[in-house]
Design an enzyme around this catalytic site. Sequence first.
Site, short mmCIF file in Angstrom:
data_model
loop_
_atom_site.label_atom_id
_atom_site.label_comp_id
_atom_site.label_asym_id
_atom_site.label_seq_id
_atom_site.Cartn_x
_atom_site.Cartn_y
_atom_site.Cartn_z
CB ALA A 47 86.69 -14.83 -55.99
CG HIS A 48 81.73 -14.81 -56.97
ND1 HIS A 48 80.74 -15.23 -56.12
CD2 HIS A 48 82.23 -13.70 -56.41
CE1 HIS A 48 80.64 -14.42 -55.10
NE2 HIS A 48 81.53 -13.46 -55.26
CG ASN A 49 80.45 -12.17 -60.69
OD1 ASN A 49 80.07 -12.76 -59.68
ND2 ASN A 49 79.71 -12.08 -61.78
#
Length: 343
Positions: free
Chosen positions: A237-239
């Site tokens: 997922a993001h980051n």
Amino acid sequence: MRVSEIATIVGGRWEGGDDPEITGVAPLDRAGPEDLSFLAHPRYLPYFQRSRAGAVLLREEYAEQAGDVVARIVVGDVHRALAQVLPRLYPEPEVEPGIHPTAVVEAGAVLGKGVSVGPYAVIGRGARIGDRVRIGSHVVVGDGCEVGDAVVLHPHVTLYPGVRIGARSIVHSGTRLGVDGFGYVFVDGAHRKVPQVGRCEIGEDVEIGANTTIDRGSIGATEIGNNVKIDNLVHIAHNVRIGDQSIIVAQVGVAGSTVIGRRVTLAGQAGIPGHIEIGDGATIAAQAGVFGDVPAGAVYSGYPARPHKEALRAQASLFRVPQLVKRIRALERALFGRETTDE
């Protein structure tokens, strides 16, 4: 290749045989006189003793085992030796550089030397492609992407705009990199999308399996370190940040903003929540459900995940519950003449 050549390549000790010619590699139970096979675990000794292989890679402790295989190459690490031999017996096919007539290269894209672009591939505006890159059919390289030297993008890979991939990395079919992260806010009775404006950065010598998805950062970057190996059907997922030389096995899910250290192993179907940290050298066992930070070097398993030895003790205790219930019922009958325990 002759057996003597193979022994030289792997730095092994060749014993016995008439130096037969080897043309392929096969399992012990299927190998023929022109095949190389290998013995790395005692459970396969019966197969070895009946094998028809032309030669076998094996460790010192198996060198004197009885069997019909005469030509034996004794090595310290069988799997490492096999990895050295396979590229020689099965070389990668040569790909002619050039751009297929059906491919689309948008204005401002820069292609390096010796690049191969397959049928119906699309390279977006301002993309920069390094030397000797192989771009398969139906690949989409979005606007402003940067692809390092000798990268391989297999058919149907999609790079969303702005993705960066380091040199010599391999991305397998169906993978999507730089996808929007799962970011929403509940406003006026509805879920409103939070724009995902960050980057997706892949290091050097990374391999990403088929149908894996790696999100772009929400406002920062999703970062995959150098020499990371990611299996098929993984979601990152993001980051998320993943340190160098980590291994992520199939069907792992990593939620947003988690930091994974160097040389970490996430085994198959492990679930990693967001906003936690997994220390360098940690191992998360298959199907483990992590709920908090994991210290460096630790081995966690189970659901909820806990230190492996503790998880084993808990599991062993759980298996004893039926026996304990029987004992409690027997005690109740002895004391009260009946069972009081709820079913």
